[in-house]
Scaffold this motif. Structure first.
Motif, PDB file in Angstrom:
ATOM      1  N   LEU A  67      51.818  38.938  41.116  1.00 27.14           N
ATOM      2  CA  LEU A  67      51.403  39.831  40.053  1.00 27.14           C
ATOM      3  C   LEU A  67      50.651  39.027  39.007  1.00 27.14           C
ATOM      4  N   ILE A  68      49.452  39.473  38.686  1.00 29.46           N
ATOM      5  CA  ILE A  68      48.658  38.838  37.630  1.00 29.46           C
ATOM      6  C   ILE A  68      48.595  39.827  36.484  1.00 29.46           C
ATOM      7  N   ALA A  69      49.202  39.481  35.362  1.00 30.92           N
ATOM      8  CA  ALA A  69      49.304  40.398  34.230  1.00 30.92           C
ATOM      9  C   ALA A  69      48.704  39.761  32.988  1.00 30.92           C
ATOM     10  N   GLY A  70      48.246  40.611  32.082  1.00 31.18           N
ATOM     11  CA  GLY A  70      47.681  40.120  30.838  1.00 31.18           C
ATOM     12  C   GLY A  70      46.945  41.225  30.123  1.00 31.18           C
ATOM     13  N   PRO A  71      46.559  40.991  28.890  1.00 27.05           N
ATOM     14  CA  PRO A  71      45.866  42.019  28.114  1.00 27.05           C
ATOM     15  C   PRO A  71      44.475  42.284  28.649  1.00 27.05           C
ATOM     16  N   SER A  72      43.916  43.412  28.246  1.00 30.32           N
ATOM     17  CA  SER A  72      42.553  43.756  28.654  1.00 30.32           C
ATOM     18  C   SER A  72      41.582  42.675  28.200  1.00 30.32           C
ATOM     19  N   GLY A  73      40.694  42.288  29.130  1.00 28.65           N
ATOM     20  CA  GLY A  73      39.686  41.279  28.806  1.00 28.65           C
ATOM     21  C   GLY A  73      40.107  39.849  29.050  1.00 28.65           C
ATOM     22  N   CYS A  74      41.315  39.641  29.596  1.00 28.49           N
ATOM     23  CA  CYS A  74      41.778  38.256  29.779  1.00 28.49           C
ATOM     24  C   CYS A  74      41.239  37.622  31.055  1.00 28.49           C
ATOM     25  N   GLY A  75      40.586  38.408  31.934  1.00 31.06           N
ATOM     26  CA  GLY A  75      39.975  37.817  33.119  1.00 31.06           C
ATOM     27  C   GLY A  75      40.585  38.225  34.441  1.00 31.06           C
ATOM     28  N   LYS A  76      41.481  39.200  34.447  1.00 20.95           N
ATOM     29  CA  LYS A  76      42.129  39.605  35.696  1.00 20.95           C
ATOM     30  C   LYS A  76      41.107  40.113  36.713  1.00 20.95           C
ATOM     31  N   SER A  77      40.231  41.017  36.282  1.00 22.32           N
ATOM     32  CA  SER A  77      39.226  41.573  37.193  1.00 22.32           C
ATOM     33  C   SER A  77      38.236  40.505  37.630  1.00 22.32           C
ATOM     34  N   THR A  78      37.897  39.598  36.746  1.00 21.29           N
ATOM     35  CA  THR A  78      36.983  38.512  37.098  1.00 21.29           C
ATOM     36  C   THR A  78      37.586  37.641  38.191  1.00 21.29           C
ATOM     37  N   LEU A  79      38.866  37.344  38.089  1.00 17.18           N
ATOM     38  CA  LEU A  79      39.526  36.545  39.123  1.00 17.18           C
ATOM     39  C   LEU A  79      39.475  37.247  40.468  1.00 17.18           C
ATOM     40  N   LEU A  80      39.728  38.567  40.494  1.00 16.16           N
ATOM     41  CA  LEU A  80      39.667  39.306  41.753  1.00 16.16           C
ATOM     42  C   LEU A  80      38.252  39.265  42.337  1.00 16.16           C
ATOM     43  N   LYS A  81      37.249  39.373  41.485  1.00 12.96           N
ATOM     44  CA  LYS A  81      35.858  39.315  41.960  1.00 12.96           C
ATOM     45  C   LYS A  81      35.540  37.941  42.567  1.00 12.96           C
ATOM     46  N   CYS A  82      36.136  36.891  42.040  1.00  9.35           N
ATOM     47  CA  CYS A  82      35.945  35.563  42.623  1.00  9.35           C
ATOM     48  C   CYS A  82      36.607  35.482  43.999  1.00  9.35           C
ATOM     49  N   LEU A  83      37.772  36.096  44.139  1.00 10.55           N
ATOM     50  CA  LEU A  83      38.504  36.020  45.398  1.00 10.55           C
ATOM     51  C   LEU A  83      37.844  36.834  46.502  1.00 10.55           C
ATOM     52  N   ASN A  84      37.252  37.991  46.152  1.00 14.40           N
ATOM     53  CA  ASN A  84      36.647  38.822  47.203  1.00 14.40           C
ATOM     54  C   ASN A  84      35.157  38.564  47.393  1.00 14.40           C
ATOM     55  N   GLY A  85      34.598  37.633  46.625  1.00 16.19           N
ATOM     56  CA  GLY A  85      33.210  37.232  46.836  1.00 16.19           C
ATOM     57  C   GLY A  85      32.181  37.982  46.015  1.00 16.19           C
ATOM     58  N   LEU A  86      32.583  39.020  45.268  1.00 15.85           N
ATOM     59  CA  LEU A  86      31.612  39.700  44.419  1.00 15.85           C
ATOM     60  C   LEU A  86      31.009  38.724  43.405  1.00 15.85           C
ATOM     61  N   ILE A  87      31.807  37.752  42.984  1.00 16.36           N
ATOM     62  CA  ILE A  87      31.304  36.590  42.278  1.00 16.36           C
ATOM     63  C   ILE A  87      31.300  35.455  43.294  1.00 16.36           C
ATOM     64  N   PRO A  88      30.153  34.863  43.598  1.00 15.71           N
ATOM     65  CA  PRO A  88      28.862  34.943  42.903  1.00 15.71           C
ATOM     66  C   PRO A  88      27.827  35.850  43.574  1.00 15.71           C
ATOM     67  N   HIS A  89      28.196  36.600  44.634  1.00 17.21           N
ATOM     68  CA  HIS A  89      27.180  37.337  45.392  1.00 17.21           C
ATOM     69  C   HIS A  89      26.575  38.488  44.603  1.00 17.21           C
ATOM     70  N   SER A  90      27.395  39.205  43.833  1.00 13.99           N
ATOM     71  CA  SER A  90      26.900  40.368  43.092  1.00 13.99           C
ATOM     72  C   SER A  90      26.895  40.170  41.580  1.00 13.99           C
ATOM     73  N   TYR A  91      27.778  39.340  41.092  1.00 10.66           N
ATOM     74  CA  TYR A  91      27.836  39.018  39.662  1.00 10.66           C
ATOM     75  C   TYR A  91      27.501  37.539  39.509  1.00 10.66           C
ATOM     76  N   HIS A  92      26.429  37.248  38.794  1.00 12.68           N
ATOM     77  CA  HIS A  92      25.938  35.879  38.710  1.00 12.68           C
ATOM     78  C   HIS A  92      26.407  35.201  37.429  1.00 12.68           C
ATOM     79  N   GLY A  93      26.487  33.896  37.496  1.00 12.97           N
ATOM     80  CA  GLY A  93      26.912  33.112  36.362  1.00 12.97           C
ATOM     81  C   GLY A  93      27.172  31.691  36.786  1.00 12.97           C
ATOM     82  N   ILE A  94      27.990  30.991  36.029  1.00 14.90           N
ATOM     83  CA  ILE A  94      28.319  29.598  36.318  1.00 14.90           C
ATOM     84  C   ILE A  94      29.749  29.553  36.833  1.00 14.90           C
ATOM     85  N   LEU A  95      29.886  29.187  38.092  1.00 17.96           N
ATOM     86  CA  LEU A  95      31.180  29.169  38.773  1.00 17.96           C
ATOM     87  C   LEU A  95      31.523  27.734  39.160  1.00 17.96           C
ATOM     88  N   SER A  96      32.735  27.321  38.874  1.00 18.19           N
ATOM     89  CA  SER A  96      33.192  25.997  39.276  1.00 18.19           C
ATOM     90  C   SER A  96      34.615  26.100  39.792  1.00 18.19           C
TER      91      SER A  96
END
Length: 214
Positions: A67-96
């Motif tokens: 379970l990943i919990a936290g307030p709105s805007g803390c990055g939960k959805s961003t982490l999921l996008k990294c795991l399923n590949g939407l980042i960096p394929h569909s959402y661009h930025g600096i990933l390390s």
């Protein structure tokens, strides 16, 4: 932010998910300006975005839940996008950092590759359902992977029975309730038979019975 240790020394098996020092910043208007976009005025303050997630490390053994919990805007959805590949394929930025799924680095994998390993259920089913009927929606992912028709029909029947959707297969998706659309979205993931499931607030629109079924 570190979720928990990456120590996997107690087992020889690869964890289902391994994340090491993962950080991501969404692209700002000043990053790699698109053709036709005016470059920033010399001396102007750069419009740098803050890090959406920073220094995240964890490992998740196969068969376990996290379970990943936290307030709105803390990055939960961003982490999921990294795991399923939407980042960096569909959402661009600096990933390390490093992500491995079942011992395999996801660097170089396409979204098609990742779709066979990871299933994602969004919080809002209206952002996920695109087909006109329930049966077409459940079949959508398998059609993209060119799954044989006989296998598709078998999987659809099994998942529809599992989630109690048999009587809705021919029904229009727009006519379903919010909870029913959530179950249809779940069915579309289950038929893909991924080894890793990502859920973004999956029970938001479901009653107690539907939650138990999922």
């Amino acid at each position: 932010m570190t979720i928990h240790s990456n120590d996997t020394s107690s087992t020889d098996a690869h964890p289902a998910v391994y994340v090491d020092k993962l950080s991501f910043r969404y692209r700002s208007p000043d990053d790699d300006p698109e053709p036709g976009r005016r470059k920033p005025t010399p001396g102007a303050e750069p419009l740098e975005q803050p890090l959406a997630i920073e220094d995240i490390s964890f490992s998740l053994p196969a068969g376990e839940l996290m379970l990943i919990a936290g307030p709105s805007g803390c990055g939960k959805s961003t982490l999921l996008k990294c795991l399923n590949g939407l980042i960096p394929h569909s959402y661009h930025g600096i990933l390390s950092g490093e992500i491995q799924l079942e011992g395999r680095s996801i660097k170089g994998l396409t979204l098609r590759d990742l779709a066979q390993m990871v299933g994602t259920m969004l919080q809002d089913p209206d952002k996920q359902i695109i087909a006109s009927t329930v049966e077409q929606e459940i079949a959508f992912g398998m059609e993209n992977l060119q799954t044989p028709r006989a296998a598709m029909r078998k999987r659809i029947a099994e998942v529809a029975q599992q989630l109690g959707l048999q009587e809705y297969l021919g029904q229009a998706t727009f006519a379903l309730s919010g909870g029913q659309r959530q179950q249809v979205a779940a069915a579309g993931i289950l038929v893909m038979q991924p080894s890793i499931y990502l859920f973004e607030e999956p029970f938001a629109n479901l009653d107690a019975r539907a939650v138990d079924e999922l």
